[in-house]
Design a protein around this motif. Structure first.
Motif, short mmCIF file in Angstrom:
data_model
loop_
_atom_site.label_atom_id
_atom_site.label_comp_id
_atom_site.label_asym_id
_atom_site.label_seq_id
_atom_site.Cartn_x
_atom_site.Cartn_y
_atom_site.Cartn_z
N UNK A 17 -8.67 -22.65 -8.63
CA UNK A 17 -9.36 -23.52 -7.68
C UNK A 17 -10.73 -22.95 -7.33
N UNK A 18 -10.78 -21.66 -7.05
CA UNK A 18 -12.05 -21.01 -6.70
C UNK A 18 -13.00 -21.01 -7.89
N UNK B 194 8.20 -17.81 -9.45
CA UNK B 194 7.59 -19.11 -9.11
C UNK B 194 6.29 -18.90 -8.34
N UNK B 195 6.17 -17.77 -7.65
CA UNK B 195 4.96 -17.52 -6.86
C UNK B 195 3.75 -17.19 -7.73
N UNK B 196 3.97 -16.76 -8.96
CA UNK B 196 2.86 -16.46 -9.86
C UNK B 196 1.98 -17.68 -10.07
N UNK B 197 2.60 -18.85 -10.09
CA UNK B 197 1.82 -20.08 -10.29
C UNK B 197 0.84 -20.30 -9.14
N UNK B 198 1.19 -19.86 -7.95
CA UNK B 198 0.30 -20.04 -6.80
C UNK B 198 -0.90 -19.10 -6.85
N UNK B 199 -0.69 -17.89 -7.34
CA UNK B 199 -1.82 -16.98 -7.50
C UNK B 199 -2.81 -17.57 -8.50
N UNK B 200 -2.29 -18.08 -9.62
CA UNK B 200 -3.16 -18.71 -10.62
C UNK B 200 -3.83 -19.95 -10.07
N UNK B 201 -3.09 -20.75 -9.32
CA UNK B 201 -3.62 -21.99 -8.73
C UNK B 201 -4.81 -21.70 -7.83
N UNK C 261 -14.11 -14.32 -0.71
CA UNK C 261 -14.06 -13.13 -1.57
C UNK C 261 -12.85 -12.26 -1.22
N UNK C 262 -12.54 -12.14 0.05
CA UNK C 262 -11.37 -11.38 0.48
C UNK C 262 -10.10 -12.01 -0.08
N UNK C 263 -9.99 -13.34 -0.02
CA UNK C 263 -8.82 -14.03 -0.55
C UNK C 263 -8.71 -13.86 -2.06
N UNK C 264 -9.82 -13.96 -2.77
CA UNK C 264 -9.81 -13.80 -4.23
C UNK C 264 -9.40 -12.38 -4.61
N UNK C 265 -9.94 -11.39 -3.93
CA UNK C 265 -9.57 -10.00 -4.22
C UNK C 265 -8.09 -9.77 -3.94
N UNK C 266 -7.60 -10.31 -2.83
CA UNK C 266 -6.18 -10.20 -2.50
C UNK C 266 -5.32 -10.81 -3.60
N UNK C 267 -5.71 -11.99 -4.07
CA UNK C 267 -4.96 -12.65 -5.15
C UNK C 267 -5.01 -11.85 -6.45
N UNK C 268 -6.17 -11.32 -6.78
CA UNK C 268 -6.30 -10.55 -8.02
C UNK C 268 -5.47 -9.26 -7.98
N UNK C 269 -5.44 -8.61 -6.83
CA UNK C 269 -4.71 -7.35 -6.69
C UNK C 269 -3.20 -7.58 -6.72
N UNK C 270 -2.73 -8.64 -6.09
CA UNK C 270 -1.30 -8.86 -5.92
C UNK C 270 -0.64 -9.76 -6.98
N UNK C 271 -1.41 -10.42 -7.81
CA UNK C 271 -0.81 -11.39 -8.72
C UNK C 271 0.14 -10.77 -9.75
N UNK C 272 -0.10 -9.54 -10.16
CA UNK C 272 0.80 -8.89 -11.12
C UNK C 272 2.19 -8.67 -10.54
N UNK C 273 2.28 -8.49 -9.23
CA UNK C 273 3.58 -8.31 -8.58
C UNK C 273 4.43 -9.58 -8.65
N UNK C 274 3.78 -10.72 -8.80
CA UNK C 274 4.48 -12.00 -8.84
C UNK C 274 4.77 -12.46 -10.26
N UNK C 275 4.37 -11.69 -11.24
CA UNK C 275 4.51 -12.10 -12.65
C UNK C 275 5.94 -12.55 -12.95
N UNK C 276 6.05 -13.73 -13.53
CA UNK C 276 7.33 -14.28 -13.94
C UNK C 276 8.06 -15.05 -12.85
#
Length: 129
Positions: free
Chosen positions: A78-79, A67-74, A50-65
């Motif tokens: 997966x979860x 190459x790292x954005x694909x990892x947040x989505x990945x 849950x901590x990892x998912x929340x971290x990904x949800x909070x930070x994924x907008x910073x990676x928009x556009x």
């Protein structure tokens, strides 16, 4: 065979490193949970996931556009898929122990594979598709 995303945004080095650090922490938390799901008797807390998912949800907008954005989505996909598959196969535990154990073992191995594949691709500095 992964394809590079052609139209990626270049981030400043500090932001790039910050997102990479977030990705490493998230992949580490996912790995602890995935290994715990695969190895009998080594159960990690769902709190870590849950901590990892929340971290990904909070930070994924910073990676928009980037190459790292694909990892947040990945990681999030997966979860979501693993959680959905666990829910769908949960009735097998009620019917018979062995089919439930086999189904959950296969899902856990698949989840671990996704995390390892994502982590190694991120370490290579490539988008994952």
């Amino acid at each position: 065979m992964t394809e590079e995303i052609a139209d990626t945004v270049l981030l400043d080095p500090q932001r790039e490193q910050s997102l990479r650090t977030v990705g490493l922490i998230s992949y580490l938390l996912h790995t602890v949970v995935a290994v715990g799901a695969v190895l009998p008797g080594v159960q990690a807390s769902v709190f870590l996931l849950l901590l990892a998912v929340i971290l990904d949800l909070v930070k994924r907008d910073e990676a928009a556009g980037s190459w790292q954005a694909s990892h947040f989505s990945w990681r999030l996909r997966s979860v979501m898929w693993a959680g959905g598959l666990y829910l769908i196969t949960a009735p097998l535990w009620l019917l018979l122990l062995v089919p439930g154990w086999i189904a959950w073992a296969l899902i856990s191995i698949w989840f671990l594979y996704r995390i390892v594949r994502g982590w190694t691709t991120m370490n290579a500095g490539r988008a994952i598709v």
